[in-house]
Design an enzyme around this catalytic site. Structure first.
Site: not given
Length: 305
Positions: A27, A153, A178
């Site tokens: 989205n 990433s 992360y």
């Protein structure tokens, strides 16, 4: 070097009519831009999103530029294994699935947990990706030449797997957690590719990273608005950040390859082969993570070791 591995942009995406793509977190950001580009090339795109209103707004925006876009909303919460299983069951109703784009993720939130109690970054970024892909592998295998895309990433280069505290019960630091989750993504890609090859499967897997893209993924970063303003000249737009995703999903991607921007330090630019840290291709780490992921999710891909 050919465009197979360098200089790839959205303009290089060929016609995708007749193909069906599942894009998680579609989205906004990279997921939205990839979905938009794929729909514009004639693909059926299933937007797997947690927020139905935001998903329908994304579909409306896509149809503004591609009025005949073939789109479907799929209720999907990557922080909830029950939702993941339900979404996989819903996808069984589709005639075919050509590509699963694992795009959904979270970045440096305060300590939070998934519905099943996992630390949010490891739970969403890796375990959710692992479980959803595992559950969809039989459906993907029914379509020859299907693909799985895993999004990592640049942060993976500093990642270390904290085997003694995977669930952050002892300590929690946002950035290391992360980086750990993104290293897990690439270790998973490495092991998934290896096992698919051993199995002789027609399903292939590739990875990607967006460089430094100005999306809302970094909403938990302090002063994010000022940071985006300062670094905008040196970063990718969301549309540009999606180019490695599109290469992995719909370009001439090689099995097991990893793609990212080709500019300075892979921060921005057109897509091509990206660099991996040495620990991202450690076979022992990859096998251990695979086994632990099965144990934690209770989902077994049933691929040969």
């Amino acid at each position: 070097m050919s465009k197979t591995y360098s200089g790839f942009t959205e303009a290089d995406v060929s016609a995708q009519a007749g193909k069906c793509f599942v894009v998680t977190g579609a989205n906004s950001g990279l997921g939205f831009e990839a979905s938009r580009a794929l729909a514009a090339r004639g693909a059926r795109v299933i937007l797997a999103c947690r927020d139905e209103n935001k998903a329908h707004d994304a579909m409306r925006r896509i149809k503004q530029t591609t009025p005949g876009a073939d789109l479907r909303f799929l209720s999907y919460d990557q922080s909830d294994l029950d939702s993941i299983r339900h979404a996989a069951e819903e996808i069984e109703r589709e005639p075919r699935i050509d590509v699963l784009v694992n795009n959904a993720g979270v970045m440096i939130p305060p300590l939070m947990r998934t519905k099943q109690g996992f630390e949010l970054q490891f739970g969403v970024n890796h375990l959710g990706c692992f479980a959803f892909t595992s559950l969809l592998l039989p459906k993907l295998a029914a379509t020859h030449g299907s693909r799985v895309v895993v999004t990592a990433s640049l942060a993976h280069t500093s990642g270390r797997i904290d085997w003694d505290d995977l669930n952050a019960e002892k300590s929690y630091e946002r950035w290391p957690r992360y980086a750990m989750s993104k290293l897990a993504n690439l270790l998973y890609l490495f092991e998934l590719d290896r096992r698919l090859r051993i199995a002789g499967s027609s399903v292939t897997a590739a990875g990607c990273h967006p460089g430094f893209a100005t999306t809302d993924l970094g909403r938990h970063m302090p002063g994010i608005g000022i940071l985006w303003m300062l670094f905008r000249p040196f970063s990718n737009t969301p549309a540009m950040g999606a180019w490695p995703t599109l290469l992995a999903a719909a370009g001439p991607a090689a099995p097991g390859e990893y793609y990212g921007p080709q500019g300075f330090r892979e921060i921005k630019g057109s897509a091509g082969v990206a660099r991996r840290a040495h620990q991202a291709t450690d076979p022992e780490l990859a096998r251990r993570l695979w086994d632990v992921s099965i144990e934690m999710t209770d989902v077994d891909p049933c691929l040969p070791p």
